[in-house]
Write an enzyme that holds these catalytic residues in place. Structure first.
Site, PDB file in Angstrom:
ATOM      1  NE  ARG A 242      -4.278  -1.372   0.030  1.00  0.00           N
ATOM      2  CZ  ARG A 242      -4.360  -2.469  -0.737  1.00  0.00           C
ATOM      3  NH1 ARG A 242      -3.361  -2.807  -1.537  1.00  0.00           N
ATOM      4  NH2 ARG A 242      -5.458  -3.202  -0.725  1.00  0.00           N
ATOM      5  CD  GLU A 271      -2.728   3.105  -5.492  1.00  0.00           C
ATOM      6  OE1 GLU A 271      -3.807   2.552  -5.778  1.00  0.00           O
ATOM      7  OE2 GLU A 271      -1.745   2.488  -5.063  1.00  0.00           O
ATOM      8  CG  HIS A 289      -2.928  -1.038  -6.846  1.00  0.00           C
ATOM      9  ND1 HIS A 289      -3.395  -0.319  -5.777  1.00  0.00           N
ATOM     10  CD2 HIS A 289      -2.842  -2.316  -6.405  1.00  0.00           C
ATOM     11  CE1 HIS A 289      -3.591  -1.124  -4.740  1.00  0.00           C
ATOM     12  NE2 HIS A 289      -3.262  -2.346  -5.096  1.00  0.00           N
TER      13      HIS A 289
HETATM   14  C1  GLV Z   1      -4.556  -5.249  -3.882  1.00  0.00           C
HETATM   15  O1  GLV Z   1      -3.889  -4.296  -3.642  1.00  0.00           O
HETATM   16  C2  GLV Z   1      -5.082  -6.091  -2.879  1.00  0.00           C
HETATM   17  O2  GLV Z   1      -5.002  -5.745  -1.687  1.00  0.00           O
HETATM   18  O3  GLV Z   1      -5.627  -7.141  -3.230  1.00  0.00           O
END
Ligand code: GLV
Ligand code: GLV
Length: 325
Positions: A242, A271, A289
């Site tokens: 994250r 983001e 991501h």
């Molecule tokens: C993606 O970032 C997830 O947490 O699955």
């Protein structure tokens, strides 16, 4: 708590989540697909009192205020392994189950992490830009020299499932593995020869630092200016967990000052906004991501969301509750 009126429970599922796994749920519940947060807000305004289940993306915030508007809600099923978009305390107070999609995305995310490690260590994007720009004049002994991974030290911050899968790949590359994690992982230490160290030592001894922690109050800006300054000169930071775990201003400073070789980031602090200095830096590799973004994994994540919604609106326990910390 089940204030459901007679009839099938109402479940709202984000339209971007693959359809196929929801067939069984559709027999047990009225499944309504919503297209984006504005559409969800409209549906909640119209039918919020009836909603028993929610299947949402990680970009949908489920906060206390929203939860108070959904008296019949029994489950929030997150289409993600990370669940920082849900107010867990508020959900627990209300007795609302919160589930996520662990395991099914572990290998895909570990692969992408390695894509970033290799891209930064071997300067793949810089090379690509030279080739495409037409300025390449041929092989040169000193062109775009990178980092040798065999024999180098790989640090895993957060030795969960994904951290372990990244470490396993690191062992195949001949790297020495160290880690920092809340709990010791003796079997990983045995299998991979990994050593658990304190955060300061891990940062100062490692050539590649890869972040695999959940975002929580105690991990927000974990990698701030002070901790980034502990990293070895010429080392690499990779983050596929994250964005807010890394202080991006501080990272941009460390890269501009030449302290780090580079950074590979699949996740970002704000983001979809990208830090302008990280975007301008030749030392970064930036992805939108994509950790779990394979066809197979995204399908399996939908299966996990569907099975948890089905279990809970059917009166049973969830199969994949988020861990209680
Ligand atoms: C993606 O970032 C997830 O947490 O699955
Ligand atoms: C979750 O944090 C995981 O590592 O799968």
């Amino acid at each position: 708590m089940n204030s459901r009126a007679a009839g099938r429970p109402l479940v709202l599922v984000d339209a971007a989540i693959p359809d196929a796994p929801f067939a069984s749920l559709e027999e047990a519940a009225e499944v309504v697909r919503f297209d984006g947060d504005a559409d969800l807000a409209r549906l909640l305004a119209e039918r919020g009192g009836e909603v028993a289940g929610l299947g949402v993306q990680l970009t949908t915030t489920i906060d206390r205020q929203l939860l108070t508007r959904l008296p019949a809600l029994e489950i929030v099923a997150d289409y993600a392994v990370g669940y920082d978009n849900v107010d867990l305390a508020a959900a627990a107070e209300r007795g609302v189950a919160v589930t996520h999609t662990p395991d099914v995305l572990t290998e895909a995310t570990a692969d992408l992490t390695w894509g970033l490690i290799l891209a930064v260590a071997r300067r793949v994007l810089e090379g690509d830009r030279i080739v495409r720009s037409g300025v390449w004049t041929g092989w040169h002994p000193r062109q775009l020299l990178g980092m040798e991974l065999a024999g180098a030290t790989l640090a895993i911050l957060g030795m969960g499932r994904i951290g372990e899968a990244v470490a396993r790949r690191g062992m195949a590359f001949g790297m020495r593995i160290v880690y920092w994690s809340r709990s010791p992982r003796p079997e990983v230490e045995r299998k991979l020869g990994a050593r658990r160290l304190d955060l300061e030592t891990v940062l100062s001894e490692s050539d590649v630092v890869s972040v695999h922690l959940p975002l929580a109050d105690d991990t927000r800006h974990l990698l701030d200016a002070g901790r980034l300054a502990l990293m070895k000169s010429g080392s690499i930071l990779v983050n596929t967990s994250r964005g807010p775990i890394v202080d991006e201003d501080a990272l941009a400073d460390a890269l501009d000052a030449g302290c780090l070789m580079g950074a590979g980031l699949d996740v970002h602090e704000r983001e979809p906004a990208i830090h302008p200095r990280l975007a301008a830096s030749p030392r970064t590799v930036l992805l939108p991501h994509l950790g779990s973004a394979t066809v197979e994994t995204r399908e399996r994540m939908a299966e996990v969301v569907a099975r948890n919604l089905l279990a809970v609106v059917g009166g049973g326990p969830p199969t994949d509750p988020v861990p209680i910390s």
